[in-house]
Design an enzyme around this catalytic site. Structure first.
Site, PDB file in Angstrom:
ATOM      1  CB  CYS A 121       4.727 -18.771  38.029  1.00  0.00           C
ATOM      2  SG  CYS A 121       3.202 -19.634  37.597  1.00  0.00           S
ATOM      3  CG  HIS A 135       3.014 -16.246  34.683  1.00  0.00           C
ATOM      4  ND1 HIS A 135       4.001 -17.198  34.763  1.00  0.00           N
ATOM      5  CD2 HIS A 135       3.590 -15.080  35.074  1.00  0.00           C
ATOM      6  CE1 HIS A 135       5.126 -16.641  35.174  1.00  0.00           C
ATOM      7  NE2 HIS A 135       4.900 -15.352  35.374  1.00  0.00           N
ATOM      8  CG  HIS A 157       7.433 -13.013  36.872  1.00  0.00           C
ATOM      9  ND1 HIS A 157       6.975 -13.501  35.673  1.00  0.00           N
ATOM     10  CD2 HIS A 157       8.461 -12.167  36.550  1.00  0.00           C
ATOM     11  CE1 HIS A 157       7.670 -12.969  34.680  1.00  0.00           C
ATOM     12  NE2 HIS A 157       8.575 -12.157  35.175  1.00  0.00           N
TER      13      HIS A 157
END
Length: 355
Positions: free
Chosen positions: A270, A318, A330
């Protein structure tokens, strides 16, 4: 002696034999039943499977982010150590030059019949002895002695710094090894959760995997992934050229796989995706989510613009790139490619605008 002999065992017959067999079979059946209960897989509902997999993916993200951070620190320490070694080598060369000059002076003194005690110290073949007796330098009283004294002090400082760098590097490697073990444990748990996921029906698995939309064209909550992608892409405009380039890079990464620790160009995790996207725009971002959130101007959810970094979970574990209309791009987790998804999919904790 006969009193201590073991009584001879006689085989059971008649009713006694039938009773023994019945008890033995009952015991075996009970043991088998309990063993089966102990080894049976827990019966989880589809919702429980989803929650378990989500939990494990989040734990894996946290472990990977910490590992990435430690890896970056280790690289910095190794670079610092190389710099120290190079500087020590240059200082050693200067010291050798100074000793050569003192050797020439000593040869001249020898031809004149005398070599001063201080010069004898300087010419010692044992470097440790040479430095241990550096107090004699104060009595040398010439240019060479001053130079040697300066180099001696520099070498002492470098020895200390090099020792500190080695210690720090060793600590970081130990920490990195621990994080590798932690990551391996989380991966094992993910495999177990994915095994549970595989027990679901095909429609249930498809519903779970496609939640939030997919970059590979699988159905999302609003229709096909391709339709969602084009609609969002055509509807938003980035506020500046750097953000526009980062968003364009993110769209170009759609469909590429999630891989632990990857920063592109063929796979990403990520924070590796966001770092690579802004690197393509000439902006340097740190490696981890918990440092990227502090790398630019903090913005509220109502102020989001395309190109902003959006962060999720209480541990800031994240990150994605906002592309407008409540959507982000993402790298979700292992097994899920880079994709378009709503920011409402996870607990939002903040956003930053790289500058």
């Amino acid at each position: 002696m006969a009193a201590h002999r073991k009584p001879k065992q006689r085989p059971l017959t008649g009713p006694a034999a039938r009773t023994a067999v019945t008890v033995a079979l009952a015991g075996a059946a009970s043991a088998t039943a309990f063993e089966g209960v102990g080894q049976a897989a827990p019966q989880l509902s589809p919702a429980q499977v989803k929650a378990k997999v989500d939990q494990l993916y989040q734990e894996a993200e946290v472990a990977t982010d910490k590992y990435n951070g430690t890896k970056e620190q280790t690289k910095a320490s190794e670079k610092s150590l190389r710099t120290l070694r190079d500087e020590a080598a240059r200082s050693t060369a200067r010291l050798n030059t100074a000793r050569s000059a003192l050797g020439s002076m000593a040869a001249a003194q020898y031809r004149n019949g005398a070599v001063s005690p201080s010069v004898q110290v300087f010419l010692s073949s044992d470097p440790a002895q040479y430095l241990d007796r550096a107090a004699y330098v104060e009595r040398a009283g010439d240019v060479q002695a001053t130079e040697v004294s300066g180099v001696q002090r520099q070498l002492g400082r470098l020895t200390q710094l090099r020792s500190e760098a080695h210690t720090k590097l060793g600590d970081l490697r130990l920490q990195q090894a621990g994080l590798k073990k932690q990551k391996a444990a989380v991966q094992s748990r993910i495999r177990s959760a994915q095994a549970l996921l595989a027990r679901l029906s095909a429609p249930e698995r498809a519903q779970y995997e496609s939640r939030g939309g997919s970059s590979d064209g699988s159905p999302g909550p609003h229709g096909s992934g391709a339709a969602d992608r084009s609609t969002v892409r055509d509807a938003v405009l980035a506020p500046n050229s750097r953000a526009a380039q980062a968003v364009a890079f993110a769209y170009g990464a759609l469909g590429k796989p999630y891989v632990w620790g990857a920063t592109g160009p063929s796979s990403f995790d990520c924070s590796g995706l966001t770092q690579a996207a802004y690197r393509s725009a000439g902006v340097s971002l740190p490696r981890t989510t918990y440092t990227q959130i502090n790398s630019g101007q903090r913005v509220s959810r109502s102020e989001l613009s395309p190109g902003d970094l959006v962060f999720f979970y209480s541990g800031v574990s994240h990150v994605g790139i906002y592309v407008g209309n409540g959507q982000m791009i993402h790298a979700p987790h292992p097994g899920a490619p880079v994709r378009l998804a709503p920011i409402d999919q996870m607990p939002f904790v903040g956003a930053a605008r790289p500058v």
